[in-house]
Design a protein around this motif. Structure first.
Motif, PDB file in Angstrom:
ATOM      1  N   THR A  18      -9.711   6.751   6.502  1.00 50.49           N
ATOM      2  CA  THR A  18      -8.781   5.957   5.701  1.00 50.49           C
ATOM      3  C   THR A  18      -9.528   4.980   4.799  1.00 50.49           C
ATOM      4  N   GLY A  75       0.117   4.577   9.513  1.00 55.59           N
ATOM      5  CA  GLY A  75      -0.901   3.802   8.810  1.00 55.59           C
ATOM      6  C   GLY A  75      -1.308   4.481   7.526  1.00 55.59           C
ATOM      7  N   PRO A  76      -1.414   3.714   6.406  1.00 55.69           N
ATOM      8  CA  PRO A  76      -1.077   2.296   6.320  1.00 55.69           C
ATOM      9  C   PRO A  76       0.378   2.033   6.709  1.00 55.69           C
ATOM     10  N   PRO A  98       0.823  -1.217   0.000  1.00 51.84           N
ATOM     11  CA  PRO A  98       0.000   0.000   0.000  1.00 51.84           C
ATOM     12  C   PRO A  98       0.856   1.267   0.000  1.00 51.84           C
ATOM     13  N   SER A 108     -13.245   1.342   8.317  1.00 45.73           N
ATOM     14  CA  SER A 108     -11.956   1.832   8.812  1.00 45.73           C
ATOM     15  C   SER A 108     -12.009   1.885  10.340  1.00 45.73           C
ATOM     16  N   PRO A 162      -3.349  -3.956   4.934  1.00 41.61           N
ATOM     17  CA  PRO A 162      -3.856  -2.668   4.439  1.00 41.61           C
ATOM     18  C   PRO A 162      -5.127  -2.230   5.164  1.00 41.61           C
ATOM     19  N   PRO A 163      -5.541  -0.990   4.974  1.00 41.94           N
ATOM     20  CA  PRO A 163      -6.805  -0.534   5.551  1.00 41.94           C
ATOM     21  C   PRO A 163      -7.994  -1.261   4.932  1.00 41.94           C
ATOM     22  N   VAL A 200       3.352  -3.978   4.873  1.00 42.08           N
ATOM     23  CA  VAL A 200       2.630  -5.254   4.903  1.00 42.08           C
ATOM     24  C   VAL A 200       3.585  -6.383   4.520  1.00 42.08           C
ATOM     25  N   SER A 227      -9.785   1.940   1.839  1.00 41.68           N
ATOM     26  CA  SER A 227      -9.138   0.652   1.637  1.00 41.68           C
ATOM     27  C   SER A 227      -8.217   0.773   0.420  1.00 41.68           C
ATOM     28  N   SER A 287      -7.278  -2.247  10.732  1.00 44.64           N
ATOM     29  CA  SER A 287      -6.349  -3.229  10.157  1.00 44.64           C
ATOM     30  C   SER A 287      -5.003  -2.670   9.714  1.00 44.64           C
ATOM     31  N   GLN A 288      -4.952  -1.389   9.357  1.00 42.88           N
ATOM     32  CA  GLN A 288      -3.731  -0.863   8.710  1.00 42.88           C
ATOM     33  C   GLN A 288      -2.705  -0.353   9.708  1.00 42.88           C
TER      34      GLN A 288
END
Lengths: 384, 384
Positions: free
Chosen positions: A242, B11-12, A27, B62, B199-200, B15, A244, B192-193
């Protein structure tokens, strides 16, 4: 066999490699200039896909989240609305209204039948005080494969002048013609794992100037689903929260593929697959839930005859051929199965599905058809 | 150079390859038995990560969506709540309360300072009628890098007995110790991010039995964000609305990596990176926004001295070294830059960031440090 799954459900739909590879890229920052460029490009392409100059907003939600946003941003507590309900999703939008204290008057049709535009005409014409604030309908009812007559219902809404038309286009957008500007549709919600050909995780809402007018006085509470916030940041090619990032990258890849194919070809392909599938099902002497004149181009619901179990057919075709078809929902569970031919589906996939279906029902002892009859009927449609 | 981006924003976050490759797998059906198995496994691992036996629910939203769900599911209109506000996110939870007609009493601290637990104690002790329904606080304030004293504030909430504690752990969960069961935290939201290293696109909410009791009478409207629906389907290893299948697959991959590292090691690594980064910033004679005793292990906010522009530093390190650091938000824009050391970050990345920072500030004409002083200070911390 592992990793040989073929999805023929009404979502998630198959995803092209370019989109999968875009998903797998590391990302980038969602507030970066590079990402703003992606957002600008994706938004332009979304407007192309939606056939509109209206705002098309990207939310990190499923299709239900997009539709809820499409409802709650334009209504107030106690508002009177008409909601079409002829399946699980129509039913769901009634529940959303109820959750927020919106006064939903339900216009029903049996699951498997289309909504009657006349029912809407009568209610709308009777509303001389212009109390009806919106008409909410599901275009392609995913639970049954019924296509409601959006154009006809919309004509009656337009004649009313005051009411907004809010459309669940989750399984029609990017598959069937949803001509937003031509029809003057006010709010249109959809989700990524359908015609968009990418995995679930993004929702989209197209909003007309008339709907934005309603937004100014609409008082239902919202924050994450506030489309005004989304619109403000979309003007800067950004999102209030934020987004995706990887899914937006995948969306860019899939929209590029769609633009190369062209809207007319995409719509023609879905119609061809609907017609081929329905011809095959008839040739196999299996029943169809939706009538010919109200059949979605995305989903075909099949009603097996007495003695042939829908769930057994699904289990057999999964086991023998790694093809996933969907079952019936709620009271149709066990009574129908649903073939998704939505999104990244080619003519080859239709032949595959029909031939595998022939083999599966035959393995289950069903013999009321000639081997190859379904495939023959499908070929005749596909070859035009 | 293309494709050589290094994210050091809050963030992100970066990963790992295993998670990226999981994202790129063709999706499977979200209602399939195979996906239920993934949901069961992921949920078990999430409980491990959250150090709880409470429900941990997965939403396609988010972090803001997760926190909104964490607030609106347990409160009613007019309820009195205390909200800590010492940065952009604290401010946001006040706005969420206001959007829903919740009576938010704001306990403020200056951006860059920690909330004073005493302020909470005084209000909570004075509330002998037990009118305060919840205390909402942001653990690690992403906008400033300040870590609020969750344990101390929580002790006062526990002494009150009635109020729920609702925690924004968006940039602390999976990075710092958020011992949900040990502390008795009622609602904990995250995204998640961040520490999750994906990733978000997914949000998480942990919910205690006490919060579920409050849910029974809470009357704020919600549908997509209804955690009761999420809980009901989670019991069947499913979700009420289509979840982001590919993101859940990536989450499974990242949680496996986290389990191999172990919670203690993850927490120790983040603390080490915080300390190394702060030591380096001091050795370079740059300022730190957050004090030593309230510094997040996820984000370090740097205050360059007069004459050295934060945005120029960000632009230079991006241009010369393809490293992305975050700017200041709102009134701190241009005054600080933020180094994210959150999630998939190794000791090597800290040395990389500090040495590139030295080169960048030097290129901008800043000379109030000895070349290598920042790296030396970081090494001393990293080598222990």
């Amino acid at each position: 066999m592992e990793d040989k799954l073929m999805l023929m459900i009404p979502g998630p739909t198959p995803v092209p490699e370019q989109a999968l590879l875009a998903l797998a890229k590391a990302p980038i920052g969602h507030r970066s200039g590079d990402f703003s460029k992606v957002m600008a490009d994706v938004t332009a392409k979304l407007k192309w896909l939606h056939q509109t100059t209206n705002d098309v907003l990207i939310l990190t939600v499923s299709g239900t989240g997009a539709m809820e946003a499409g409802i709650i941003n334009f209504l107030s507590k106690g508002d009177r609305v008409l909601v079409g309900d002829n399946g699980k999703f129509g039913e769901r939008w009634v529940e959303v209204c109820q959750a927020y204290g919106v006064n939903a008057e339900v216009i029903k049709a049996e699951w498997g039948k289309a909504l009657d535009p006349e029912d809407f005409r009568v209610k709308l014409e009777a509303d001389t005080n212009k109390e009806i604030k919106a008409v909410i309908i599901t275009h392609s009812e995913t639970s049954t494969g019924v296509l409601n007559d959006l154009a006809a219902i919309n004509r009656h809404v337009k004649a009313h002048e005051k009411a907004l038309i809010i459309v669940d286009a989750v399984t029609s957008l990017g598959a069937m013609n949803v001509a937003i500007d031509e029809l003057g549709l006010d709010v249109v919600g959809s989700g990524s794992q359908k015609g968009y050909m990418i995995p679930p995780g993004l929702g989209f809402v197209a909003v007309s100037p008339k709907a934005w007018e309603a937004y100014k006085t609409a008082n239902l509470p919202r924050f994450y689903l506030d489309l005004g916030k989304a619109r403000k940041d979309a003007a800067k090619n950004s999102t209030p929260f934020t987004t995706s990032v990887n899914m937006v990258m995948a969306l860019q890849a899939s929209l590029e593929i769609m633009q190369r194919e062209g809207l007319e070809n995409i719509f023609a392909r879905h119609l061809r697959h609907r017609d081929a599938t329905r011809a095959a099902i008839k040739a196999l002497n299996l029943g169809l839930l939706a009538p010919d004149d109200a059949a979605s181009a995305s989903i075909t619901s099949v009603v097996p005859p007495e003695g042939l179990d829908a769930e057994k057919i699904r289990a057999t075709i999964k086991k023998k051929f790694d093809i996933v078809m969907a079952g019936g929902q709620d009271h149709l569970n066990g009574k129908i199965f649903r073939i998704g031919h939505l999104g990244f589906v080619g003519d080859r996939d239709i032949l595959t599905a029909i031939s595998a279906l022939e083999a599966s029902i035959s393995a289950l002892g069903y013999s009321n058809f000639t081997y190859g009859a379904g495939v023959k009927a499908a070929i005749e449609v596909l070859n035009g």
